[in-house]
Motif scaffolding. Sequence first.
Motif, PDB file in Angstrom:
ATOM      1  N   THR A 217       0.842  -1.206   0.000  1.00 46.13           N
ATOM      2  CA  THR A 217       0.000   0.000   0.000  1.00 46.13           C
ATOM      3  C   THR A 217       0.873   1.250   0.000  1.00 46.13           C
ATOM      4  OG1 THR A 217      -0.214  -0.243   2.400  1.00 46.13           O
ATOM      5  CG2 THR A 217      -2.077  -0.945   1.085  1.00 46.13           C
ATOM      6  N   ASN A 218       2.048   1.146   0.575  1.00 45.99           N
ATOM      7  CA  ASN A 218       2.941   2.307   0.631  1.00 45.99           C
ATOM      8  C   ASN A 218       3.513   2.688  -0.733  1.00 45.99           C
ATOM      9  OD1 ASN A 218       4.265   4.401   1.937  1.00 45.99           O
ATOM     10  ND2 ASN A 218       6.067   3.165   2.401  1.00 45.99           N
ATOM     11  N   THR A 219       3.334   1.824  -1.734  1.00 43.76           N
ATOM     12  CA  THR A 219       3.815   2.196  -3.065  1.00 43.76           C
ATOM     13  C   THR A 219       2.716   2.848  -3.898  1.00 43.76           C
ATOM     14  OG1 THR A 219       3.262   0.039  -3.960  1.00 43.76           O
ATOM     15  CG2 THR A 219       5.517   0.341  -3.170  1.00 43.76           C
ATOM     16  N   LEU A 220       1.513   2.936  -3.354  1.00 44.76           N
ATOM     17  CA  LEU A 220       0.411   3.488  -4.142  1.00 44.76           C
ATOM     18  C   LEU A 220       0.320   4.993  -3.878  1.00 44.76           C
ATOM     19  CD1 LEU A 220      -2.217   0.656  -3.531  1.00 44.76           C
ATOM     20  CD2 LEU A 220      -0.722   0.983  -5.508  1.00 44.76           C
ATOM     21  N   PRO A 221       0.744   5.781  -4.856  1.00 41.18           N
ATOM     22  CA  PRO A 221       0.933   7.210  -4.611  1.00 41.18           C
ATOM     23  C   PRO A 221      -0.357   8.021  -4.471  1.00 41.18           C
ATOM     24  CG  PRO A 221       1.365   6.692  -6.912  1.00 41.18           C
ATOM     25  CD  PRO A 221       1.108   5.399  -6.222  1.00 41.18           C
ATOM     26  N   SER A 222      -1.470   7.499  -4.984  1.00 38.63           N
ATOM     27  CA  SER A 222      -2.685   8.321  -5.008  1.00 38.63           C
ATOM     28  C   SER A 222      -3.635   8.061  -3.854  1.00 38.63           C
ATOM     29  CB  SER A 222      -3.447   8.074  -6.319  1.00 38.63           C
ATOM     30  OG  SER A 222      -2.600   8.265  -7.406  1.00 38.63           O
ATOM     31  N   ALA A 240       9.127   3.667   9.041  1.00 39.41           N
ATOM     32  CA  ALA A 240       8.842   3.569   7.609  1.00 39.41           C
ATOM     33  C   ALA A 240       8.900   4.957   7.006  1.00 39.41           C
ATOM     34  CB  ALA A 240       7.464   2.956   7.388  1.00 39.41           C
ATOM     35  N   ASP A 241       9.357   4.994   5.757  1.00 36.25           N
ATOM     36  CA  ASP A 241       9.220   6.230   4.992  1.00 36.25           C
ATOM     37  C   ASP A 241       7.886   6.157   4.303  1.00 36.25           C
ATOM     38  OD1 ASP A 241      11.668   7.377   5.585  1.00 36.25           O
ATOM     39  OD2 ASP A 241      12.681   6.093   4.122  1.00 36.25           O
ATOM     40  N   VAL A 242       6.987   7.034   4.682  1.00 35.30           N
ATOM     41  CA  VAL A 242       5.660   6.879   4.104  1.00 35.30           C
ATOM     42  C   VAL A 242       5.516   7.679   2.818  1.00 35.30           C
ATOM     43  CG1 VAL A 242       4.213   6.062   5.956  1.00 35.30           C
ATOM     44  CG2 VAL A 242       4.864   8.467   5.898  1.00 35.30           C
ATOM     45  N   ASN A 243       4.906   6.989   1.862  1.00 36.99           N
ATOM     46  CA  ASN A 243       4.682   7.545   0.541  1.00 36.99           C
ATOM     47  C   ASN A 243       3.323   8.198   0.444  1.00 36.99           C
ATOM     48  OD1 ASN A 243       6.729   7.369  -1.264  1.00 36.99           O
ATOM     49  ND2 ASN A 243       6.165   5.369  -2.081  1.00 36.99           N
ATOM     50  N   PHE A 244       2.355   7.668   1.177  1.00 37.44           N
ATOM     51  CA  PHE A 244       0.994   8.160   0.992  1.00 37.44           C
ATOM     52  C   PHE A 244       0.788   9.465   1.747  1.00 37.44           C
ATOM     53  CE2 PHE A 244       0.801   5.414   4.581  1.00 37.44           C
ATOM     54  CZ  PHE A 244       0.901   4.093   4.157  1.00 37.44           C
TER      55      PHE A 244
END
Length: 407
Positions: A217-222, A240-244
């Motif tokens: 889920t952390n790779t889903l940018p939108s 974690a480095d969060v993407n979202f």
Amino acid sequence: MAGSMRVVVTSVFLALLIETSTFEYVCAANRNVSCHEVERQALLKLKQDLIDPSGRLASWGNNLNCCNWSGVICDNLTGNVIQLRLRNPLDPYNGFYIPSEAYAKMWFSGKINPSLLDLKHLRYLDLRGSNFGGIQIPEFLGSVHTLRYLNLSAAGFGGLVPPQLGNLTNLHVLDLHDFSSLVYAENLQWLSHLVKLKILDLSSVDLSKASDWFQVTNTLPSLVEIHLSGCQLHRLPLQADVNFSSLSILDLSSNSFSNPLIPGWIFKLNSLVSLDLSHNNFQGQLPHGLRNLSSLRYLNLYWNNFNSSIPSWLYGFTSLEFLNLGSNYFHGSISNGFQNLTSLTTLDLSDNELTGAVPNSMGSLCSLKKIKLSGLHLSRDLSEILQASSSPGCLLNRLESLLFISG
Ligand SMILES: *[C@@H]1O[C@H](CO)[C@@H](O)[C@H](O)[C@H]1NC(C)=O
Ligand SMILES: *[C@@H]1O[C@H](CO)[C@@H](O)[C@H](O)[C@H]1NC(C)=O
Ligand SMILES: *[C@@H]1O[C@H](CO)[C@@H](O)[C@H](O)[C@H]1NC(C)=O
Ligand SMILES: *[C@@H]1O[C@H](CO)[C@@H](O)[C@H](O)[C@H]1NC(C)=O
Ligand SMILES: *[C@@H]1O[C@H](CO)[C@@H](O)[C@H](O)[C@H]1NC(C)=O
Ligand SMILES: *[C@@H]1O[C@H](CO)[C@@H](O)[C@H](O)[C@H]1NC(C)=O
Ligand SMILES: *[C@@H]1O[C@H](CO)[C@@H](O)[C@H](O)[C@H]1NC(C)=O
Ligand SMILES: *[C@@H]1O[C@H](CO)[C@@H](O)[C@H](O)[C@H]1NC(C)=O
Ligand SMILES: CC(=O)N[C@H]1CO[C@H](CO)[C@@H](O)[C@@H]1O
């Protein structure tokens, strides 16, 4: 659960944003366009395989123009079927999932005919509130690659979520929220392809084996909404480095995380408006990092093991509309600071170790509709405040529900 209401409101709002263009079609469409024969045949086959005790599909087949059949929305220029709005018109949610007789009469059962694949322009499929008797979500749904919105919540599916759904790369909304807990996933690798996904709801899907759930889920940018309530998740990563970064709703309630502490990455989600960590095992004091989430409108920490006093920074969360700290071990007194939370509509502090008196200033919380203060060690009743106060004001006028048992 009492808390899910506002979240639902937001979801619908987002779903509307996503579907803005098609939403307009619902009003203006279908009068002048006529349907394509291939698609008409596809719909008739679909109908054949659906058991429809209340005749919701009675209009299917009674005239040639399938754009005029109920639940079918066509593009007003091309006449292609773009939406199938086939959800149960009744609502199954009565706090928890007990289908009423009326609801059960309205649901579809049977199966979904692969003729659905002949609807080459289908963007929106809603079968929520059906009863497919525990059969697997059909793999061929993964080939309806035009889909942007897929809602199979409470549709009675079971078994493995077909990884083929990962082919639906145009999806903005995926809702597989089931209540039977018969659906499971071995991993979420397939999900990583859904890069346009804004709303993900896999609540009650058994993800106990899907140890990659966070990583994926952390790779889903939108992503704007993540709903993973009751997924039997075991571990939250601590670091974690969060993407979202645009996440506005995070629901991780009712899991069995082994973490005693709320992990720090959650405090970096600056745009969160809704955080639900209820029914978990978090303990100790409310972490300072939570201060960062001062835009929260919804905070649910019900049924954890927090055992500090209620920290004063919480009274700076002036956007809070819903606050549930119930069933923890919070101690100390109920502070005057609560008067700052002027947006509150629901407040639950019940079943904690709180002592002392309810401050008079509570009477000035004008938006409050529900307050629950049972199971505390309070010396003074809220009703005394309401009577003693010279201007009992808004609190008295607006309360819909007051639960107060001194003890
Ligand atoms: C089709 O619907 C759109 C959205 O409502 C509208 O802007 C457009 O004018 C419609 N086209 C026709 C031919 O009706
Ligand atoms: C349908 O067609 C009529 C006459 O051709 C036209 O006046 C009307 O605006 C059209 N309606 C829509 C929704 O396109
Ligand atoms: C799916 O449908 C249900 C029932 O209409 C609704 O409450 C829910 O918000 C929908 N999910 C999404 C993500 O739109
Ligand atoms: C769909 O997904 C499955 C499994 O992930 C894969 O084998 C298949 O090649 C994909 N593509 C299509 C068009 O089905
Ligand atoms: C963030 O997302 C990008 C693109 O989706 C991905 O390449 C990167 O690995 C992600 N970062 C983390 C920490 O997962
Ligand atoms: C709160 O809980 C933690 C962990 O369970 C414990 O170590 C600590 O002593 C408790 N503190 C209070 C004030 O009860
Ligand atoms: C709070 O937010 C700031 C700004 O985004 C960030 O630098 C900081 O690390 C956050 N604090 C915590 C405890 O996460
Ligand atoms: C409540 O708000 C007032 C005025 O905005 C502020 O001075 C006070 O410090 C706040 N109280 C708490 C406990 O945050
Ligand atoms: C289901 C549906 O929309 N039926 C409509 C089909 O068109 C006729 C005439 O325009 C309407 O009367 C029906 O309501």
